[in-house]
Design an enzyme around this catalytic site. Structure first.
Site, PDB file in Angstrom:
ATOM      1  N   ASP A  29      54.023 -16.698 111.374  1.00  0.00           N
ATOM      2  CA  ASP A  29      52.912 -15.800 111.684  1.00  0.00           C
ATOM      3  C   ASP A  29      53.415 -14.532 112.384  1.00  0.00           C
ATOM      4  O   ASP A  29      54.450 -14.548 113.044  1.00  0.00           O
ATOM      5  CB  ASP A  29      51.901 -16.539 112.572  1.00  0.00           C
ATOM      6  CG  ASP A  29      50.534 -15.875 112.578  1.00  0.00           C
ATOM      7  OD1 ASP A  29      50.270 -15.039 111.697  1.00  0.00           O
ATOM      8  OD2 ASP A  29      49.731 -16.191 113.473  1.00  0.00           O
ATOM      9  N   ARG A  33      51.263  -7.943 112.816  1.00  0.00           N
ATOM     10  CA  ARG A  33      51.407  -7.355 114.155  1.00  0.00           C
ATOM     11  C   ARG A  33      52.766  -6.654 114.306  1.00  0.00           C
ATOM     12  O   ARG A  33      52.883  -5.616 114.937  1.00  0.00           O
ATOM     13  CB  ARG A  33      51.253  -8.450 115.230  1.00  0.00           C
ATOM     14  CG  ARG A  33      49.816  -8.736 115.577  1.00  0.00           C
ATOM     15  CD  ARG A  33      49.664 -10.055 116.293  1.00  0.00           C
ATOM     16  NE  ARG A  33      49.679 -11.162 115.342  1.00  0.00           N
ATOM     17  CZ  ARG A  33      49.633 -12.435 115.690  1.00  0.00           C
ATOM     18  NH1 ARG A  33      49.594 -12.761 116.975  1.00  0.00           N
ATOM     19  NH2 ARG A  33      49.627 -13.378 114.770  1.00  0.00           N
ATOM     20  N   ARG A  42      50.822  -3.287 106.753  1.00  0.00           N
ATOM     21  CA  ARG A  42      51.055  -4.730 106.906  1.00  0.00           C
ATOM     22  C   ARG A  42      52.104  -5.264 105.942  1.00  0.00           C
ATOM     23  O   ARG A  42      52.892  -6.152 106.271  1.00  0.00           O
ATOM     24  CB  ARG A  42      49.737  -5.495 106.726  1.00  0.00           C
ATOM     25  CG  ARG A  42      48.713  -5.250 107.823  1.00  0.00           C
ATOM     26  CD  ARG A  42      47.432  -6.027 107.551  1.00  0.00           C
ATOM     27  NE  ARG A  42      47.691  -7.444 107.447  1.00  0.00           N
ATOM     28  CZ  ARG A  42      47.758  -8.280 108.494  1.00  0.00           C
ATOM     29  NH1 ARG A  42      47.553  -7.842 109.710  1.00  0.00           N
ATOM     30  NH2 ARG A  42      48.004  -9.559 108.299  1.00  0.00           N
ATOM     31  N   HIS A  46      55.386  -8.009 105.876  1.00  0.00           N
ATOM     32  CA  HIS A  46      55.636  -9.142 104.975  1.00  0.00           C
ATOM     33  C   HIS A  46      57.010  -9.014 104.308  1.00  0.00           C
ATOM     34  O   HIS A  46      57.730 -10.005 104.161  1.00  0.00           O
ATOM     35  CB  HIS A  46      54.547  -9.226 103.902  1.00  0.00           C
ATOM     36  CG  HIS A  46      53.178  -9.526 104.468  1.00  0.00           C
ATOM     37  ND1 HIS A  46      52.971 -10.522 105.397  1.00  0.00           N
ATOM     38  CD2 HIS A  46      51.957  -8.963 104.244  1.00  0.00           C
ATOM     39  CE1 HIS A  46      51.678 -10.557 105.714  1.00  0.00           C
ATOM     40  NE2 HIS A  46      51.047  -9.615 105.036  1.00  0.00           N
ATOM     41  N   SER A  74      47.792 -19.453 102.884  1.00  0.00           N
ATOM     42  CA  SER A  74      46.801 -20.504 103.110  1.00  0.00           C
ATOM     43  C   SER A  74      45.608 -20.332 102.167  1.00  0.00           C
ATOM     44  O   SER A  74      45.407 -19.250 101.599  1.00  0.00           O
ATOM     45  CB  SER A  74      46.318 -20.480 104.566  1.00  0.00           C
ATOM     46  OG  SER A  74      45.430 -19.395 104.769  1.00  0.00           O
ATOM     47  N   GLU A  76      42.789 -19.923 103.092  1.00  0.00           N
ATOM     48  CA  GLU A  76      41.931 -18.917 103.734  1.00  0.00           C
ATOM     49  C   GLU A  76      42.471 -17.493 103.546  1.00  0.00           C
ATOM     50  O   GLU A  76      41.736 -16.517 103.720  1.00  0.00           O
ATOM     51  CB  GLU A  76      41.796 -19.212 105.233  1.00  0.00           C
ATOM     52  CG  GLU A  76      40.938 -20.419 105.571  1.00  0.00           C
ATOM     53  CD  GLU A  76      41.590 -21.753 105.238  1.00  0.00           C
ATOM     54  OE1 GLU A  76      42.839 -21.847 105.326  1.00  0.00           O
ATOM     55  OE2 GLU A  76      40.867 -22.701 104.868  1.00  0.00           O
ATOM     56  N   ARG A  80      41.832 -11.975 102.671  1.00  0.00           N
ATOM     57  CA  ARG A  80      42.440 -10.696 103.082  1.00  0.00           C
ATOM     58  C   ARG A  80      42.186  -9.636 102.011  1.00  0.00           C
ATOM     59  O   ARG A  80      41.842  -9.983 100.880  1.00  0.00           O
ATOM     60  CB  ARG A  80      43.935 -10.902 103.296  1.00  0.00           C
ATOM     61  CG  ARG A  80      44.192 -11.849 104.447  1.00  0.00           C
ATOM     62  CD  ARG A  80      45.662 -11.951 104.775  1.00  0.00           C
ATOM     63  NE  ARG A  80      45.839 -12.826 105.917  1.00  0.00           N
ATOM     64  CZ  ARG A  80      46.904 -12.836 106.700  1.00  0.00           C
ATOM     65  NH1 ARG A  80      47.907 -12.021 106.461  1.00  0.00           N
ATOM     66  NH2 ARG A  80      46.979 -13.670 107.720  1.00  0.00           N
ATOM     67  N   LEU A 140      69.182 -29.447 100.979  1.00  0.00           N
ATOM     68  CA  LEU A 140      67.966 -29.098 101.723  1.00  0.00           C
ATOM     69  C   LEU A 140      66.791 -29.077 100.764  1.00  0.00           C
ATOM     70  O   LEU A 140      66.906 -28.572  99.649  1.00  0.00           O
ATOM     71  CB  LEU A 140      68.126 -27.690 102.356  1.00  0.00           C
ATOM     72  CG  LEU A 140      66.874 -27.101 103.019  1.00  0.00           C
ATOM     73  CD1 LEU A 140      66.599 -27.769 104.368  1.00  0.00           C
ATOM     74  CD2 LEU A 140      67.020 -25.589 103.234  1.00  0.00           C
TER      75      LEU A 140
HETATM   76  C1  IPE Z   1      48.529 -19.050 109.012  1.00  0.00           C
HETATM   77  O1  IPE Z   1      48.511 -17.763 109.498  1.00  0.00           O
HETATM   78  C2  IPE Z   1      48.826 -19.037 107.541  1.00  0.00           C
HETATM   79  C3  IPE Z   1      50.198 -18.700 107.193  1.00  0.00           C
HETATM   80  C4  IPE Z   1      51.184 -18.496 108.011  1.00  0.00           C
HETATM   81  C5  IPE Z   1      50.442 -18.608 105.777  1.00  0.00           C
HETATM   82  P1  IPE Z   1      47.154 -16.924 109.598  1.00  0.00           P
HETATM   83  O2  IPE Z   1      47.533 -15.630 110.178  1.00  0.00           O
HETATM   84  O3  IPE Z   1      46.487 -16.901 108.287  1.00  0.00           O
HETATM   85  O4  IPE Z   1      46.316 -17.813 110.595  1.00  0.00           O
HETATM   86  P2  IPE Z   1      45.107 -17.403 111.544  1.00  0.00           P
HETATM   87  O5  IPE Z   1      44.168 -16.578 110.727  1.00  0.00           O
HETATM   88  O6  IPE Z   1      45.694 -16.623 112.680  1.00  0.00           O
HETATM   89  O7  IPE Z   1      44.536 -18.710 112.003  1.00  0.00           O
HETATM   90  C1  IPE Z   2      51.875 -14.271 108.477  1.00  0.00           C
HETATM   91  O1  IPE Z   2      51.703 -13.053 109.081  1.00  0.00           O
HETATM   92  C2  IPE Z   2      51.996 -14.178 106.984  1.00  0.00           C
HETATM   93  C3  IPE Z   2      50.863 -14.708 106.228  1.00  0.00           C
HETATM   94  C4  IPE Z   2      49.792 -15.287 106.708  1.00  0.00           C
HETATM   95  C5  IPE Z   2      50.929 -14.559 104.790  1.00  0.00           C
HETATM   96  P1  IPE Z   2      50.260 -12.407 109.248  1.00  0.00           P
HETATM   97  O2  IPE Z   2      50.011 -11.547 108.062  1.00  0.00           O
HETATM   98  O3  IPE Z   2      49.240 -13.441 109.503  1.00  0.00           O
HETATM   99  O4  IPE Z   2      50.490 -11.508 110.531  1.00  0.00           O
HETATM  100  P2  IPE Z   2      49.477 -11.262 111.716  1.00  0.00           P
HETATM  101  O5  IPE Z   2      49.023 -12.591 112.217  1.00  0.00           O
HETATM  102  O6  IPE Z   2      48.347 -10.459 111.152  1.00  0.00           O
HETATM  103  O7  IPE Z   2      50.267 -10.513 112.732  1.00  0.00           O
HETATM  104 MG    MG Z   3      48.440 -14.237 111.184  1.00  0.00          MG
END
Ligand code: IPE
Ligand code: IPE
Ligand code: MG
Length: 243
Positions: A29, A33, A42, A46, A74, A76, A80, A140
């Site tokens: 995660d 940010r 963003r 990635h 995920s 969810e 996005r 692995l």
């Molecule tokens: C969890 O991160 C999913 C992945 C790392 C793929 P999110 O950024 O989607 O989770 P929330 O929204 O903070 O719970």
């Molecule tokens: C994790 O980083 C990657 C995925 C969920 C695909 P985020 O994209 O959730 O980054 P933040 O949480 O917005 O910083």
């Molecule tokens: Mg996140």
């Protein structure tokens, strides 16, 4: 640089090789940010997150971790913006293309958990191809969670049990219907970027996992940070309900 290297070596030497987590699962995660801090889009986060994935996969193999599960997308995350979702899918396609040779060379077996039927047919093809070509590799298991959601997985398992006609399932029967059926449960669950939540990840499988949360954002996660997580894990007493 030299100092940094020697610090890492010193940290690495503290690892107890007889008490390594067999299965490490990571909620990667903080890409967004990380990019925001740099005033970048963003997707830049990635892209840099993928660089971290490459480093950490390589390092997990060197450390003899047997299974590395990475939460990449995920159920969810479809909510996005469309361009972020399509950007993530493109990065995944590129990753598979770039890393297949490396997986074959380094004896890494790719697995995927989640419902990949919602991904594009080309991407599904690339995934199935890489899984098939690497299936006999042993060093692995790289297990990528893609369009993965634990609730979806659990519901799916219930449906499979019904189809099998099993009316009074045991825990083993149930676990055998999960995407993770051939894998041990995670010993260590790492979440980067400080959020203290599970976000629908491996709810059944982490019943007794040790949880490690670091504030480090995923693109900044390093071998050193990985070692710190393992050292922290090795200080824990896993009681499994006993005394
Ligand atoms: C969890 O991160 C999913 C992945 C790392 C793929 P999110 O950024 O989607 O989770 P929330 O929204 O903070 O719970
Ligand atoms: C994790 O980083 C990657 C995925 C969920 C695909 P985020 O994209 O959730 O980054 P933040 O949480 O917005 O910083
Ligand atoms: Mg996140």
């Amino acid at each position: 640089m030299q100092l940094h290297r020697s610090k890492k070596v010193a940290l690495k030497e503290q690892i107890d090789l007889s008490n390594l987590p067999k299965h490490v699962a990571i909620i990667m995660d903080g890409n967004g940010r990380w990019a925001k801090k740099k005033l970048m889009p963003r997707l830049f986060g990635h892209t840099n997150g993928v660089k971290t994935v490459k480093k950490i996969v390589e390092f997990a193999r060197k450390l003899n971790v047997q299974v590395l599960t990475l939460y990449a997308f995920s159920t969810e995350n479809w909510q996005r913006p469309e361009d972020e979702v399509s950007g993530l899918m493109k990065l995944l396609k590129l990753y598979l293309k770039q890393e297949l040779d490396n997986m074959l060379r380094n004896d890494i077996s790719l697995k995927v958990i989640g419902d990949i039927s919602r991904l594009s047919p080309e991407l599904q093809n690339d995934i199935n191809d890489a899984v098939e070509k690497t299936k006999n590799n042993k060093a692995l298991v790289l297990n990528i969670a893609l369009n993965y959601g634990s609730r979806q997985e659990i519901l799916r398992a219930c449906k499979i049990l019904i189809d099998k006609g099993i009316k009074n399932p045991t825990e083993k029967d149930f676990a055998d219907c999960l995407y993770t059926k051939d894998l041990p449960d995670p010993d260590l669950l790492i979440r980067t970027s400080g959020e203290k939540r599970i976000s629908n990840f491996l709810l059944w499988q982490i019943a007794y996992s040790e949880i490690y949360v670091t504030d480090v954002l995923w693109p900044d996660f390093s071998e050193e940070e990985f070692i710190k997580a393992i050292l922290d894990y090795q200080k824990r007493e896993r009681r499994f309900g006993k005394i």
